[in-house]
Design a protein around this motif. Sequence first.
Motif, short mmCIF file in Angstrom:
data_model
loop_
_atom_site.label_atom_id
_atom_site.label_comp_id
_atom_site.label_asym_id
_atom_site.label_seq_id
_atom_site.Cartn_x
_atom_site.Cartn_y
_atom_site.Cartn_z
N GLU A 108 -28.73 -14.72 -6.88
CA GLU A 108 -27.97 -13.57 -6.41
C GLU A 108 -28.29 -13.31 -4.94
O GLU A 108 -29.45 -13.37 -4.53
N THR B 161 -20.34 -17.58 -15.52
CA THR B 161 -20.17 -18.16 -14.20
C THR B 161 -18.69 -18.45 -13.94
O THR B 161 -17.87 -18.48 -14.85
N ARG C 8 -22.69 -13.49 -6.81
CA ARG C 8 -22.96 -14.68 -7.61
C ARG C 8 -22.11 -15.88 -7.21
O ARG C 8 -22.38 -16.99 -7.66
N TYR C 9 -21.08 -15.70 -6.40
CA TYR C 9 -20.23 -16.83 -6.01
C TYR C 9 -19.60 -16.55 -4.66
O TYR C 9 -19.58 -15.41 -4.18
N ASN D 170 -20.30 -21.48 -7.30
CA ASN D 170 -21.33 -20.60 -7.83
C ASN D 170 -22.60 -20.74 -7.00
O ASN D 170 -22.92 -21.83 -6.50
#
Length: 408
Positions: free
Chosen positions: A289, A229, A271-272, A285
């Motif tokens: 997804e 992450t 993812r972010y 984060n």
Amino acid sequence: MVKLTEQLIRQRSEHNEGVLSTMKEITLHRFDLDRIEPVLQQLCPQLEIVFLQSNQISKLENLSRLKELRYLNMAVNEITRVENLEQCEFLHKLDLTVNYVDDLFSLEALKANIHLRELHMVGNPCTSLEGYRLFVIATLPQLQVLDGKEIVHSERITARQQYDQVAGGLRKIYADPERVKQHLADKETRMKMYKEAQERREKDEAEKNAGKNPPRKEPTPVKMKEDGTMLQRNEGDWPFEIRDWPAEVVLDVACGKYLDTSLINVDLQPRYVKITIKGKVLLLNLPEEVHPDKSKCQRAQITGHLVVTMPKVNAIEPLPAARVAKQGQTQSATAATAPKPDSATSLLDDDLKRTLTLGDVRNIVKRPTEPPLGQPVIAAAARKVHVVGEEPRNAAPKRSDDGEDDDM
């Protein structure tokens, strides 16, 4: 020096969609023009407002075809005489502030402009002469405002009474050769001051433009932790909220109501999400997804919040709206038509209540039909019961074999 050309005029006609023949206003100030070219009145005959201030024009010319001209601004130029404006019949306002007009008698050329109401001559050598204001008021009686000050009735009376005296004094002043030399010296001094001011202005503009394009800063690198992450950060301390819905993730950032949208940059990854606001990074984060290509960014009109809506890759699809509505209608109809429980239901024990529905309970025992009110039960039963061996009272008499009726 810059020459007034058709190309320059077309560049200044964007407000009229490039159409010159119907253009009503043009702004040509601070172009270092040294002359009013004939192309202006040839291409734009319907001009009503012309701004030519802050140039180096030394003569009023090539304006006679502008029949609709109402406002001419020639401030901060090098005009020495007022001339060639007689054909501008509807001229209402003339601004000659900070020029080189020294001959007051040249203002007599404006007598033909009967609609002229405002004249500005501040900063010209002639304004320092004794009797300047009275001479102008007497020469141009149609004026209502001179140098920004309204002309009152008493001034008009005084100007008419003292006109001959003031005009005679002015002629003696203009006949002095020393004044001519002083006027030329003043003109050279002002030219030098103008060039210095122009160089200073160009320098200031260059410094200003250099400040608009500062060296671009390198973007802050994104750091990843050992678990894969991203390292989250909020450099601007922006308040935010992440809402995790079944089908999408919604990020709400309170970035300020009056913040310009051009100062916001959003970099969305599966993812972010990385949001840069005024050079400060907000990196978060995401819980799941998402689809970056299907996401959308919006600004709230009232609060100015930045709202980023991100559909999930593994979204839980909700029931279609039509199906949900149909189920709701079915449940409502069932609840409305369901019969109310009677006294027999209350006699059932708890186990039977859990196993049987309300409809089953009502069908266990069929309740007898009650006669209408006011009719005896015996009368209702008498129609169905009779004594064995006796014929009903209302039965038809039997016929014998010979066709005659038998007596009872």
